[in-house]
Design a protein around this motif. Structure first.
Motif, mmCIF file in Angstrom:
data_model
loop_
_atom_site.group_PDB
_atom_site.id
_atom_site.type_symbol
_atom_site.label_atom_id
_atom_site.label_comp_id
_atom_site.label_asym_id
_atom_site.label_seq_id
_atom_site.Cartn_x
_atom_site.Cartn_y
_atom_site.Cartn_z
ATOM 1 N N VAL A 19 5.956 33.226 -91.573
ATOM 2 C CA VAL A 19 4.896 32.401 -92.169
ATOM 3 C C VAL A 19 5.318 31.931 -93.554
ATOM 4 N N LEU A 20 5.955 32.847 -94.321
ATOM 5 C CA LEU A 20 6.293 32.489 -95.698
ATOM 6 C C LEU A 20 7.516 31.577 -95.765
ATOM 7 N N VAL A 21 8.495 31.840 -94.893
ATOM 8 C CA VAL A 21 9.777 31.155 -95.055
ATOM 9 C C VAL A 21 9.806 29.798 -94.346
ATOM 10 N N ALA A 22 8.916 29.591 -93.378
ATOM 11 C CA ALA A 22 8.982 28.337 -92.601
ATOM 12 C C ALA A 22 8.971 27.081 -93.469
ATOM 13 N N PHE A 77 -1.761 27.011 -85.400
ATOM 14 C CA PHE A 77 -1.165 27.978 -86.308
ATOM 15 C C PHE A 77 -1.080 29.348 -85.645
ATOM 16 N N GLY A 78 -2.172 29.703 -84.930
ATOM 17 C CA GLY A 78 -2.181 30.997 -84.269
ATOM 18 C C GLY A 78 -1.090 31.116 -83.218
ATOM 19 N N CYS A 79 -0.927 30.060 -82.400
ATOM 20 C CA CYS A 79 0.118 30.098 -81.376
ATOM 21 C C CYS A 79 1.480 30.293 -82.003
ATOM 22 N N MET A 80 1.740 29.536 -83.055
ATOM 23 C CA MET A 80 3.072 29.624 -83.655
ATOM 24 C C MET A 80 3.313 30.989 -84.272
ATOM 25 N N CYS A 81 2.254 31.571 -84.888
ATOM 26 C CA CYS A 81 2.429 32.919 -85.441
ATOM 27 C C CYS A 81 2.765 33.901 -84.333
ATOM 28 N N LEU A 82 2.040 33.779 -83.226
ATOM 29 C CA LEU A 82 2.294 34.680 -82.098
ATOM 30 C C LEU A 82 3.721 34.513 -81.587
ATOM 31 N N ALA A 83 4.134 33.250 -81.494
ATOM 32 C CA ALA A 83 5.498 33.010 -81.024
ATOM 33 C C ALA A 83 6.499 33.639 -81.979
ATOM 34 N N LEU A 108 3.245 29.609 -74.459
ATOM 35 C CA LEU A 108 2.593 29.483 -75.766
ATOM 36 C C LEU A 108 2.822 28.096 -76.342
ATOM 37 N N PHE A 109 4.073 27.648 -76.287
ATOM 38 C CA PHE A 109 4.374 26.314 -76.802
ATOM 39 C C PHE A 109 3.597 25.259 -76.040
ATOM 40 N N ALA A 110 3.482 25.461 -74.741
ATOM 41 C CA ALA A 110 2.732 24.493 -73.932
ATOM 42 C C ALA A 110 1.269 24.466 -74.347
ATOM 43 N N LEU A 111 0.704 25.647 -74.608
ATOM 44 C CA LEU A 111 -0.693 25.724 -75.044
ATOM 45 C C LEU A 111 -0.889 24.910 -76.316
ATOM 46 N N ALA A 112 0.022 25.139 -77.272
ATOM 47 C CA ALA A 112 -0.075 24.407 -78.527
ATOM 48 C C ALA A 112 -0.003 22.910 -78.282
ATOM 49 N N ARG A 113 0.886 22.510 -77.429
ATOM 50 C CA ARG A 113 1.066 21.092 -77.157
ATOM 51 C C ARG A 113 -0.184 20.482 -76.546
ATOM 52 N N VAL A 114 -0.781 21.196 -75.603
ATOM 53 C CA VAL A 114 -1.972 20.672 -74.928
ATOM 54 C C VAL A 114 -3.097 20.458 -75.926
ATOM 55 N N PHE A 115 -3.300 21.489 -76.771
ATOM 56 C CA PHE A 115 -4.404 21.350 -77.733
ATOM 57 C C PHE A 115 -4.152 20.214 -78.697
ATOM 58 N N MET A 116 -2.924 20.073 -79.164
ATOM 59 C CA MET A 116 -2.633 18.997 -80.099
ATOM 60 C C MET A 116 -2.880 17.648 -79.464
ATOM 61 N N GLU A 229 0.606 20.986 -90.527
ATOM 62 C CA GLU A 229 1.979 20.857 -91.030
ATOM 63 C C GLU A 229 2.681 22.206 -91.041
ATOM 64 N N TRP A 230 1.932 23.239 -91.442
ATOM 65 C CA TRP A 230 2.513 24.565 -91.470
ATOM 66 C C TRP A 230 2.914 25.003 -90.069
ATOM 67 N N ALA A 231 2.051 24.690 -89.123
ATOM 68 C CA ALA A 231 2.368 25.037 -87.722
ATOM 69 C C ALA A 231 3.648 24.337 -87.278
#
Lengths: 317, 488, 220
Positions: A19-22, A77-83, A108-116, A229-231
């Protein structure tokens, strides 16, 4: 296997580090790109300042924005943190191992994509739908390629659990695996497409008709935009970690060792820096493709991935 | 040390080089004919020697001559000699008509001799690899010959020929590589592994799976050059668009030589497999070729294309005969190769002059040959009758033998063969008859040729075929029998 | 079970050959096609040299030398000169579109691997696993020949097929006897020369090198 203390520590450390370094990684890539193009570079910590600025602002939403529109950045953001938690970047002895394997990661990536995509279409602007359509097309082609790359790695290690795969690959003597070489090239192509980089999509473009990723977050503002953007930065970080874990896994500690975990941090930073530079190099040397060529590009990536699998069967089976 | 063998190979090679330098001079055609005649003499001496002394293996086992290939060598040398005699006035007339320039004549003459050289090399070599190289070289020498007229159609024909035969022969290379890998296990690496004689000795110990796969590739590869259906697409175009002497040697000689290559491989594979695998494949492709060619034949409008399909049909018949195997069928196959070669080239000689007189190759536009030039007309008529298998010509004898063997060994195939032969008979006869005897209308009058056509070769060939039909000299029959035994 | 280093290198080179075969299948520019062909020849040379070194067969060094002279230097040179004189640069059209070509290519690769498996089991060389790749390269080159509409890529496909066959020879049998290899090299060279002449004839006649001009002779 019960979680050990060092395992839990490693897990939390990974998540916090990610989260910090991304944003730092994104800043580094921008800086390298500027250097390669002979421009003066934006400061390394610029993305942090952008995030800070955005968090202080109030989000402005359209009248017809639904609740989906508002919660999507949090989901992303949640999906990416989990990933980030699943991918073993510091240690392979993670408590989350049993929860998700490589296939779940792709899910997980697919979930994020669908929601976006749904959120992009939610407000009803033309560019949102445009971006959503294109994102789906890229995703539809990139996902199988990614899956097959992960399968190739799994075939070598006889498991789909990422942590076990990394453990096996890190533990092997130096052997040239042509299948992994091909899979590496395929993975690079897929990550370029998924992270909206040249040659598939220009992250710095302001021309709406050429956007894919940017078009989808066009309507966001304030802290929602900050989260989106953070995601995106997190996604780049996670992809880089997957690449590092599969193809250059030396230095990732294999469980139980505090010193190993602490040592793994600078090793990871060094590899990420190298990876970021490579990404900037690729972006500088290529030109953005026209949208209708994106299927060819991804088709080639899919092909390489399948070839990698076939070669594994033929030469290493 | 065998002087005749080196002469047989060396003379055409020398001829190719000399004609490459002087092929455009007025005496080039005579030089061509002279070189071919010398080749034939050397071949005759070689044949006599093999008949009296038996098979010969020379030059560090690189060349092998036994009754099978020496008879083909003699046939090749003979037909190439008579074709060069025919080509002399034919090319002169083409030159006078303005269809060919001096430079092209030079190319033609030198490539003709090189072509003969490569074919003789295929026949005489003992090394399967060199056999492949020489057969590919034979394709290369004739590509430019087919496109000699530089018309759109001839360029297309040459391109198709090159690509299809090239791809086909690449398959044959793979087959050769497979044979090599099988033989390496038995004979070790080194130069001896591709020698046919050595392979024939150890054929029983070669790996069956590898050899059967190799045979499939070799059949596809060399079969393309024999003109077996469905790999025959290059044949009608190449025959129709190239100059007639080239059609004559392609039909009369190259198809035979490619089939010889296939036969040598068949012997090896039969030794390794001890099953009817190769026989079934050869019979299948042969029968398919006969049937398909007969039906396409009836739809042709161009005379050279029609006779090209006739070549496909006859080669299919020969392949079928060799597929059946056994002394009678093999004997019939060898006899058919000989008489087909002689008759088809004779037909092409007559057709060549007929098309020159009429100025076209379309059959509907040629009429009444017998009135203007009786020799051309009779040559064409007799040649067609001969190739259709009417007695007393030799083709009848060989076809009869093949059909009777088929009735005894493979009765299911006989109706197909009979129907196809019948269809071909009807088609060719109905087209040739009006060409020779029909009424010639004023607008399609046949022209006078500026030079005297050479029709002696036509009648020499046809008389040999007639003699073979009536009476096969015991010496010759014996020779055929020995060769038949070698095929197994 | 890990193979010795030399086998790994040969496997890697074989994989690169397959990759180049695919790249040629999807390539649009003729200039890049010729360069890819030269690279394929180079990969072939390296592979032959490695086999020569590991199995101590000096005649393979000569074979590698012939390969590099012919396929890396001479043939690409002839081809470059040809396309300069013919002024051919770009081959935009393929007969079926590129993604479909790629999928058909994958199917052919799977086919080739299946066919090669029983043969590989019987061969006695260290490189027998690469026979499947050699066959796949041949089939891919064949596919390239079929799906192109200009003359020069078809010829390059033909030469690439010959490369694949040569690779099959080295992987299944440690190369053919020298005299045969020399003969094959000579054939290829003469073939190229003849084709060069032929291209000029085609261009003179049709003012283009589009193969579809050469499809007029059909059965009536």
């Amino acid at each position: 296997m019960l979680p050990t203390v060092s395992g839990v520590f490693a897990q939390i450390a990974e998540l916090v580090l990610a989260v910090l370094v991304a944003p730092l990684l994104t800043g580094w890539v921008n800086m390298c790109r500027a250097w390669l193009q002979n421009r003066s570079a934006p400061p390394l910590l610029a993305p942090y300042r952008v995030l800070a600025k955005l968090f202080q602002k109030e989000p402005v939403l359209a009248h017809n924005a639904s609740p989906l529109f508002r919660i999507t950045p949090y989901i992303l953001f949640g999906c990416m943190c989990l990933a980030a938690a699943i991918v073993p970047s510091l240690d392979t002895n993670l408590p989350f191992n049993t929860a998700a394997d490589a296939i779940a990661l792709v899910g997980l990536f697919a979930l994020a994509r669908v929601f976006m995509s749904l959120a992009a279409m939610d407000v009803g602007t033309a560019f949102g739908s445009l971006g959503a359509r294109r994102e789906m097309m890229v995703g539809f082609l990139a996902e199988p390629a990614l899956l097959i790359v992960l399968f190739t790695a799994s075939l070598i290690s006889h498991t789909t659990s990422l942590a076990t795969t990394v453990e096996k690959l890190a533990g092997m003597e130096l052997v040239i695996y042509p299948s992994l070489a091909f899979a590496g090239v395929a993975f690079t192509m897929v990550s370029l497409a998924e992270n909206a980089r040249i040659p598939v999509d220009n992250p710095a473009t302001h021309l709406e008709l050429t956007m894919i990723h940017e078009a989808m977050i066009l309507e966001y503002s304030g802290r929602l935009l900050a989260l989106a953007e953070w995601a995106a930065s997190l996604k780049l970080f996670v992809y880089s970690c997957i690449g590092i874990a599969l193809f250059v896994p030396f230095g990732i500690s294999d469980g139980g060792d505090w010193a190993g975990i602490l040592l793994a941090v600078p090793v990871l930073m060094a590899k990420l820096a190298a990876g970021g530079f490579l990404l900037a190099l690729i972006e500088t040397l290529s030109a953005k493709m026209r949208i209708f060529r994106a299927p060819e590009f991804l088709g080639a990536a899919f092909l390489l991935a399948v070839l990698a699998m076939l070669i594994h069967f033929l030469l290493e089976g | 040390m065998s002087l005749e063998l080196y002469l047989v190979l060396g003379i055409p090679l020398l001829g190719g080089i000399l004609l490459g330098l002087w092929g455009h001079k007025t005496w080039a055609a005579e030089l061509n004919a002279a070189m071919s005649a010398l080749t034939f003499l050397a071949a005759a001496v070689l044949t006599a020697r093999i008949i009296s002394e038996g098979p010969m293996l020379t030059a560090d086992e690189q060349f092998f001559v036994d009754p099978l290939n020496v008879f083909l060598v003699a046939l090749t040398a003979f037909v190439s000699m008579t074709t060069s005699l025919f080509s002399r006035p034919y090319m002169r007339i083409e030159h006078a008509h303005g269809r060919l320039s001096d430079r092209r004549l030079r190319l033609y003459h030198s490539m003709y001799q090189m072509f003969i050289f490569t074919m003789l090399l295929v026949l005489l070599t003992n090394n399967l690899g060199i056999l492949w190289v020489a057969l590919e070289a034979a394709t290369l020498t004739t590509v430019l010959l087919v496109s000699l007229y530089r018309s759109a159609a001839s360029l297309e024909a040459a391109w198709k020929y090159f690509i299809l035969c090239g791809v086909g022969i690449a398959q044959a290379l793979f087959g050769t590589i497979l044979v090599f890998s099988a033989s390496e296990k038995m004979l070790g690496s080194g130069g001896g592994t591709l020698l046919w004689t050595r392979l024939a000795e150890v054929s029983a110990n070669l790996e069956p799976t590898v050899m059967s796969l190799a045979f499939v590739f070799l059949l596809v590869g060399y079969g393309t050059k024999v003109g077996l259906v469905p790999l025959h697409n290059w044949l009608p175009d190449a025959h129709a668009e190239g100059p007639t002497p080239v059609s004559a040697v392609l039909s009369g000689l190259l198809l035979n030589v490619a089939l010889y290559a296939l036969l040598r491989c068949k012997v090896l594979v039969d030794g390794a497999l001890q099953t009817a695998f190769t026989s079934q494949l050869l019979m299948g492709f042969g029968l398919l070729s006969v049937v398909v060619a007969a039906f396409f034949l009836s739809r042709q409008k161009d005379i050279k294309r029609m006779f090209a399909y006739s070549s496909i049909e006859h080669m299919g018949l020969v392949t079928f005969a060799f597929g059946m195997g056994g002394p009678v069928a093999n004997f019939a196959g060898l006899l058919h190769m000989t008489v087909h070669s002689l008759t088809k080239s004779a037909i092409f000689f007559a057709v060549g002059h007929a098309t020159q007189k009429a100025g076209t190759q379309i059959m509907d536009d040629i009429r009444g040959l017998i009135r203007i030039n009786p020799t051309v007309g009779w040559g064409l008529m007799l040649g067609s009758i001969a190739i259709l298998g009417l007695p007393p010509f030799g083709v009848f004898a060989s076809e009869f033998l093949i059909l009777t063997s088929a009735m005894r060994q493979q009765p299911w195939a006989t109706p197909f063969l009979l129907v196809s032969l019948g269809v071909a008979f009807a088609a060719v006869f109905s087209k040739v008859q009006p060409m020779v005897f029909g009424e010639s209308e004023g607008s399609r009058a046949l022209k006078r040729l500026p030079h005297q056509p050479a029709l002696l070769p036509v009648f020499v060939h046809l008389s040999i075929v007639l003699v073979l039909g009536l009476y096969i000299p015991p010496h010759l029959a014996d020779w055929y029998r020995q060769a038949a035994k070698l095929i197994g | 079970m890990h193979l010795p280093l030399s086998s790994q290198i040969i496997n890697l080179l074989a994989a690169i050959m397959l990759l180049i075969a695919f790249a040629m299948l999807t390539q649009r520019r003729i200039l890049t096609l010729i360069n890819l062909f030269a690279m394929q020849g180079l990969t072939l040379t390296l592979s032959t040299a490695v086999v020569a070194w590991t199995t101590s067969q000096p005649h393979l060094y000569w074979s590698a030398l012939i390969t590099v002279l012919l396929k890396v230097v001479l043939l690409p040179l002839i081809l470059h000169r040809l396309i300069r004189k013919l002024e051919v640069k770009w081959d935009v059209e393929t007969l079926i579109n590129i993604p479909t070509t790629m999928i058909v290519g994958i199917v052919l690769v799977i086919l080739a691997f299946n066919v090669a498996l029983p043969i590989s089991a019987l061969a006695g060389t260290i490189t027998r696993g690469t026979l499947g790749i050699a066959m796949a390269s041949v089939l891919l080159a064949f596919l390239m020949m079929i799906t192109r509409s200009k003359a020069v890529p078809q010829v390059i496909g033909f030469l690439a097929m010959e490369n694949g066959l040569f690779f099959a020879a080295t992987s299944a049998t440690y190369g053919m006897p020298m005299v045969v290899e020399l003969g094959i090299a000579l054939d290829v060279l003469v073939g190229m020369v003849i084709l060069g002449v032929f291209f000029f004839q085609i261009r003179e006649r049709f003012d283009s090198l589009d193969i579809r001009h050469l499809e007029k002779l059909k059965e009536e």
